[in-house]
Write a protein that holds these residues in place. Structure first.
Motif, PDB file in Angstrom:
ATOM      1  N   THR A 159       0.840  -1.203   0.000  1.00  0.00           N
ATOM      2  CA  THR A 159       0.000   0.000   0.000  1.00  0.00           C
ATOM      3  C   THR A 159       0.871   1.247   0.000  1.00  0.00           C
TER       4      THR A 159
ATOM      5  N   ASN B 138      -1.271  -0.916  -4.374  1.00  0.00           N
ATOM      6  CA  ASN B 138      -2.529  -0.398  -3.854  1.00  0.00           C
ATOM      7  C   ASN B 138      -2.274   1.063  -3.487  1.00  0.00           C
TER       8      ASN B 138
ATOM      9  N   TYR C  84      -3.127   5.088  -2.668  1.00  0.00           N
ATOM     10  CA  TYR C  84      -3.970   6.176  -2.194  1.00  0.00           C
ATOM     11  C   TYR C  84      -3.326   7.478  -2.664  1.00  0.00           C
TER      12      TYR C  84
ATOM     13  N   LYS D 239      -7.296   5.369  -4.882  1.00  0.00           N
ATOM     14  CA  LYS D 239      -8.308   5.885  -3.949  1.00  0.00           C
ATOM     15  C   LYS D 239      -7.935   7.309  -3.539  1.00  0.00           C
TER      16      LYS D 239
ATOM     17  N   ILE E  91      -8.009  10.750  -1.435  1.00  0.00           N
ATOM     18  CA  ILE E  91      -8.312  11.185  -0.073  1.00  0.00           C
ATOM     19  C   ILE E  91      -8.052  12.691   0.019  1.00  0.00           C
TER      20      ILE E  91
ATOM     21  N   CYS F  86      -6.522  11.131   7.459  1.00  0.00           N
ATOM     22  CA  CYS F  86      -6.012  10.467   6.251  1.00  0.00           C
ATOM     23  C   CYS F  86      -5.326   9.146   6.610  1.00  0.00           C
TER      24      CYS F  86
ATOM     25  N   GLU G 144      -5.520   7.402   9.434  1.00  0.00           N
ATOM     26  CA  GLU G 144      -6.438   6.463  10.085  1.00  0.00           C
ATOM     27  C   GLU G 144      -7.329   5.754   9.075  1.00  0.00           C
ATOM     28  N   GLN G 145      -7.758   6.487   8.038  1.00  0.00           N
ATOM     29  CA  GLN G 145      -8.586   5.860   6.998  1.00  0.00           C
ATOM     30  C   GLN G 145      -7.822   4.753   6.281  1.00  0.00           C
ATOM     31  N   ILE G 146      -6.555   5.029   5.954  1.00  0.00           N
ATOM     32  CA  ILE G 146      -5.752   4.023   5.239  1.00  0.00           C
ATOM     33  C   ILE G 146      -5.471   2.824   6.143  1.00  0.00           C
TER      34      ILE G 146
ATOM     35  N   LYS H 186      -7.328   1.736   8.517  1.00  0.00           N
ATOM     36  CA  LYS H 186      -8.585   0.999   8.657  1.00  0.00           C
ATOM     37  C   LYS H 186      -8.860   0.138   7.430  1.00  0.00           C
ATOM     38  N   GLU H 187      -8.580   0.685   6.260  1.00  0.00           N
ATOM     39  CA  GLU H 187      -8.910  -0.010   5.004  1.00  0.00           C
ATOM     40  C   GLU H 187      -7.818  -0.977   4.551  1.00  0.00           C
ATOM     41  N   ALA H 188      -6.557  -0.599   4.746  1.00  0.00           N
ATOM     42  CA  ALA H 188      -5.453  -1.392   4.188  1.00  0.00           C
ATOM     43  C   ALA H 188      -4.545  -2.018   5.252  1.00  0.00           C
TER      44      ALA H 188
END
Length: 270
Positions: free
Chosen positions: A4, A28, A30, A48, A50, A63, A65-67, A69-71
């Motif tokens: 990622t 992957n 972002y 993706k 952001i 930013c 925390e979102q990554i 959580k998802e990756a």
């Protein structure tokens, strides 16, 4: 396992080219930037987008925390967000000077602080800091921009020694001239700040030489390829250099005295 990547400043220039190139290479990806409307086309590449303002801590934290959580983690962080605030040092306000460092230095380092714990946990990580030839050589009117890039060089060297024990590499990329919005923004800033001051004549000469050079610069894919080379090397170099006049200028930095280099630079500003 798919790695990622977070690329900041992905709305244009080097950031956008790098995000697309790495996505096409199977990462992957972002892409983060303030101008989310300029990243909508990245979705077509599986990237993706952001929203990220590196000068606002809550935005940086959200930013990351979102990554996470998802990756699960950020394996490769590419600190590319930045701009050039140009103008004579006498003319640039302290507010603008601080904003330049907020974006180019403190924002990047805050992101890095947040990404490093997971990298240490995984015993793997790549932090790529986009510096510049201007991180080694200072040109007139770019004092605060150069200060930010000189700082990134120093921070990268210190961090490299600190995190090596955790399987993390810190890589500096030093672009020379490349096609992007950067040059237009820098020149617009220069003329707004110093175009009508005591430095007006020199500023006009600088703009003229800068505009002439702009026609010769390569596209940002040149730097995207360097970044990919760096993050995929088992033992990456500390620095990768590319773009218009990058290698010749850094060679001159090594072999010339300060005053001789200054004479060469000023000979091009007429």
């Amino acid at each position: 396992m798919t790695k990622t990547v977070l690329v900041t400043g992905a709305s244009a220039g080097i950031g956008k080219a790098t995000a697309i190139y790495l996505a096409q290479s199977g990462y992957n990806v972002y892409g983060a930037a303030r101008r989310t409307e300029k990243m909508q086309d990245l979705v077509n590449y599986g990237i993706k987008p952001i929203a990220l303002d590196v000068t606002k801590d809550e935005s940086v934290v959200a930013c990351v925390e979102q990554i996470f959580k998802e990756a699960g983690s950020i394996d490769v962080l590419i600190n590319n967000a930045g701009f050039g605030s140009y103008g004579a040092i006498e003319d640039v306000t302290m507010q603008d000077a601080k904003y330049q460092l907020d974006v180019n230095v403190f924002g990047a380092m805050r992101l890095t602080q947040l990404a490093l714990p997971k990298m240490r946990e995984n015993n793997y990580g790549k932090v790529v800091n986009i510096s510049s030839v201007g991180g080694k050589i200072a040109f007139p009117f770019g004092g605060w921009y150069h200060a930010s890039k000189f700082a990134m060089e120093a921070l990268s060297d210190a961090m490299r020694a600190e995190v090596k024990q955790f399987g993390i590499d810190v890589i500096v990329v030093e672009p020379g001239g490349t096609k992007s919005e950067w040059g237009d923004i820098a020149v617009e800033s220069l003329m707004r700040v110093s175009g009508k001051t005591a430095y007006a004549r020199l500023a006009a000469a600088f703009r003229k030489s800068f505009t002439q050079m702009a026609g010769n610069v390569p596209g940002p894919i040149v730097i995207a390829k360097l970044i990919k080379k760096g993050i995929e090397a088992n033992k990456p170099k500390t620095r990768y250099v590319g773009g218009y006049m990058a290698k010749p200028m850094l060679f001159l930095r090594k072999i010339l005295s300060d005053k001789m280099l200054e004479s060469v630079i000023m000979s091009q500003v007429k």
